[in-house]
Design a protein around this motif. Structure first.
Motif: not given
Length: 276
Positions: A40-42, A9, A13, A37-38, A63, A92
């Protein structure tokens, strides 16, 4: 043999390193293939990918999607997908809605315990204000001196049944898998050993995950002890899942494991990257 770390992360995030800093740190730790893999956000992927190219390592689109399963929060990691997919983006965005309201409710609960200023304090730690979450509150409580470290904050205040915890309804398991698969990705059950479901409930989750098209589970993760790795390796084989590995790195020295510093994946497992 290449070093994989498929769960971490950034400030996009609840990490403390920017995507650029995170990728540079991963490269310095000897990671060859990294997935950012943040939650809920890209939004961190573009910067991360450019940095990965400059550092000579491979970045995999990733993600971590929060879902609600039988009233419990579970995380599904998406890997190796098209980050421009519109259905995934819409899903997302939908999942991010409501985080601000939950944060206000968490701050109110903490205020009842005599801990004032928690909302503003948590937001001060959130690089992405749309992704305000429990980890930001945890860092604030550590800074305030309420507890000694983030792990203790969660145990005393921020897990189900504790005074600062607030229930929230996330996406369904079916929705999360549909979004990831629509983008051509793989759906991975994150850190299954963290959920404390008990044997039968865990098997129910794995069965439903399989029936809905789940692709893999994390076998080696910063959340799993050395004794848990063979347990989840056996479950991966039994349910015919691919196996993933990831540190779940958030910050230097903040629990979990360092980037790339992971136990070996048991040889009986089929790695998630064999399908790439």
């Amino acid at each position: 043999m290449p070093v994989y770390d498929l769960h971490c992360h950034s400030t996009a995030s609840d990490g403390v390193l920017t995507p650029r800093e995170l990728v540079q740190r991963a490269a310095g730790q000897g990671v060859n293939i990294l997935a950012l893999t943040d939650h809920d956000d890209l939004c961190g992927l573009v910067e991360a990918r450019a940095t990965a190219e400059a550092c000579g390592i491979e970045l995999v689109s990733g993600v971590e999607v929060s879902i609600t399963w039988r009233k419990a929060t579970v995380h599904i990691v998406g890997l190796h997908f098209d980050p421009t997919d519109e259905r995934l983006a819409r899903g997302l965005d939908q999942n991010r809605t409501g985080r601000a309201l939950r944060a206000e409710r968490m701050a109110a609960e903490l205020a009842r315990l005599g801990i004032a200023g928690a909302l503003e304090g948590a937001y001060a730690f959130a690089g992405n204000k749309d992704l305000i979450g429990r980890t930001h509150f945890a860092r604030f409580l550590v800074q305030r001196g309420v507890v000694k470290d983030v792990k203790t904050v969660f145990k005393k205040y921020l897990v189900k049944g504790k005074p600062g915890y607030v229930d929230h309804e996330w996406a369904s398991l079916a929705d999360a898998l549909a979004w990831i698969h629509a983008a051509g990705g793989q759906a991975v059950l994150a850190h299954p050993g963290r959920y404390h479901f008990g044997r039968e409930r865990m098997r129910d989750l794995l069965k439903e995950f399989k029936e809905l098209g789940g692709d893999a589970i994390e076998v080696v993760t910063g959340s799993h002890t050395a004794d848990q790795v063979p347990v989840y390796a056996d479950l991966a084989v039994e349910f015919d899942f691919l196996a993933s590995v990831g540190s779940d790195f958030h910050a230097p020295g903040e629990g979990g494991r360092e980037l790339g510093r992971l136990l070996p994946l048991p040889l009986r497992c089929r790695p998630v990257w064999e399908a790439w």
